[in-house]
Design a protein around this motif. Sequence first.
Motif, short mmCIF file in Angstrom:
data_model
loop_
_atom_site.label_atom_id
_atom_site.label_comp_id
_atom_site.label_asym_id
_atom_site.label_seq_id
_atom_site.Cartn_x
_atom_site.Cartn_y
_atom_site.Cartn_z
N ARG A 97 0.74 -1.29 -0.11
CA ARG A 97 -0.03 -0.05 -0.01
C ARG A 97 1.05 1.35 0.07
N ASN A 98 0.54 2.19 -0.72
CA ASN A 98 1.12 3.74 -0.92
C ASN A 98 0.01 4.57 -0.45
N SER A 101 -2.85 3.78 -3.24
CA SER A 101 -3.86 2.61 -3.24
C SER A 101 -3.09 1.54 -2.77
N ALA A 102 -4.19 0.37 -2.17
CA ALA A 102 -3.60 -0.75 -1.99
C ALA A 102 -2.96 -1.47 -3.26
N TYR A 103 -2.07 -2.46 -3.28
CA TYR A 103 -1.70 -3.25 -4.59
C TYR A 103 -1.32 -4.42 -4.43
N ALA A 281 -6.04 -4.53 -3.57
CA ALA A 281 -4.90 -5.34 -2.91
C ALA A 281 -4.78 -6.77 -3.39
N TYR A 285 -6.62 -8.89 -0.20
CA TYR A 285 -7.71 -8.82 0.41
C TYR A 285 -8.08 -10.02 1.37
N THR A 366 3.77 3.66 -9.56
CA THR A 366 2.84 4.68 -9.31
C THR A 366 2.77 5.90 -10.41
N THR A 396 -6.54 0.62 -9.02
CA THR A 396 -7.69 1.56 -8.71
C THR A 396 -8.95 1.25 -9.60
#
Length: 530
Positions: A97-98, A101-103, A281, A285, A366, A396
């Motif tokens: 996460r940043n 967004s989560a990723y 995520a 998740y 990003t 996103t």
Amino acid sequence: MLTRRSLLATPALAVPGCSFLGALPGTLSGADMARGHLLRTPFAAGTPAETRRTKIAIIGGGIAGLSAAFTLAEAGHRDFRLFELEDSAGGNSRAGRNAVSAYPLGAHYLPIPNPESSGVRHFLERIGTITGWQGGKPVFDPYQIVADPEERILHLGRWQEGLIPAIVPDADRADLAAFFAAMDRFRDHKTSDGRRAFAIPMDLSSRDPDLRALDALSFTAWLDARGWSTPTLRAHLRYCTRDEYGTEPGEVSAWAGIHYFAARRGEAANCAGDAVLTWPAGNGYLAAAMARRVAGHIEPGIVVAAVRTSGDGAQIDALDVANRRRIRILADAAIIALPRFVAAHVVAGASAKGFGYSPWVVANVTADRLPAGQGAKLAWDNVSATSDSLGYVVATHQGLAAVPGPTVLTWYTALSDMTPATARTLMTDRPLADWQRIVHDDLMAMNPDLAGAIRRIDVWRWGHAMVRPVPGFFFGGARENAAKSAPPLFNAHSDLSGLSIFEEAHFRGSTAAEAAMTHLGFAHVSVHTA
């Protein structure tokens, strides 16, 4: 043409008009190799400084281990501990996460599960992904179903919906039609034992000799025998085997190649059965949902060095990394939720013979703005027909409103055109700036409109991302023998299915937990079809 071979062969690529100008902010990370390599040293020798006791020990905190823990907790049992080498659980379903967004750091979606994946459907209902039932079919939370558009491919300079180019020669179109008709027949086929030809979990698949014989062939050899050789079909199937298995079609069992297309028969009341579930995520998740349920039972930073039977129970020797203390865990039963190549170093009598693993690289990019491009609109999954990367997904994409703004693009590639050992060496030796250059220039070739928008590139390396289902692996004996448990030790990992997918990891973990409870005389109710 940007190809994987050219990406790996050159330390710097010059893409006209959008070449990489210098190192970006970012990190070069991955599974903790230093901790993992402690298994090759005698660090756990000597007298343990502490002895701990638990009824059931779970060794490994990937999806299989978390599923075992979740199953125990759901059955009302509290005396268990999960020991994980990393600082957080989740395995290759972990997420980052940043500020944007989560990723995902690895696995990023779950297909709508088959009816026979009853354990997975039960789990999804418990965490609210399945919100109800209509006509015997599950209703899924619409915000967790992938939003449209789902997929697009860059072909002949334009984006189009789907992952197969629309403009192809007639011969290619005929091969595509013949191949998918064959997959439909396999999907619908039941054998005399009443089983589906291909099912998920794979243990429920038919054991008909004619179907088992497919495992002796490579997917490429099976295609060759049918004369299906046109470029569009072969390119699509190569994408699929690399995306699912990290392996070229010539090195994948024909059983695995067909299973990918013929095993899924998802059912849902409010979406198509071939839809997928996804989150910013990714499958992080799902891992986080399990971890929250059993949070008080997870012990991270524990490197297990040896597991053996001791009397009627199990003895586990390990290192508590934070405290640099040797510890011993005594348990009445142990669930071994480790990749087989790790279990072979840890569990007395375990072997990894016949097991191989595919390396993967994942980069989270990003950017100040969403990509665009001519033709079809930005999709969740975006692939180029002229790159050997596996494209990128948009973290996103599942947002409640498609508002232009910063985003995270998760870029994937399988290092499949070299031996796994060579790829792992390359992954270790290549510096961050070179990985960033490769990722940046590949994205620029797909989306020149991102020029000047990329702010950071974080690279994550998986040296052993997934088990390789090579010819002979499913029914040649090694996998089947490894899957057998000898109480009080119970084996549980997706490796034992030969398919590195969520459903198989969940099945192996939850059924191992049920077997351990049965062994110990604990009350429980199975959630599995068989």
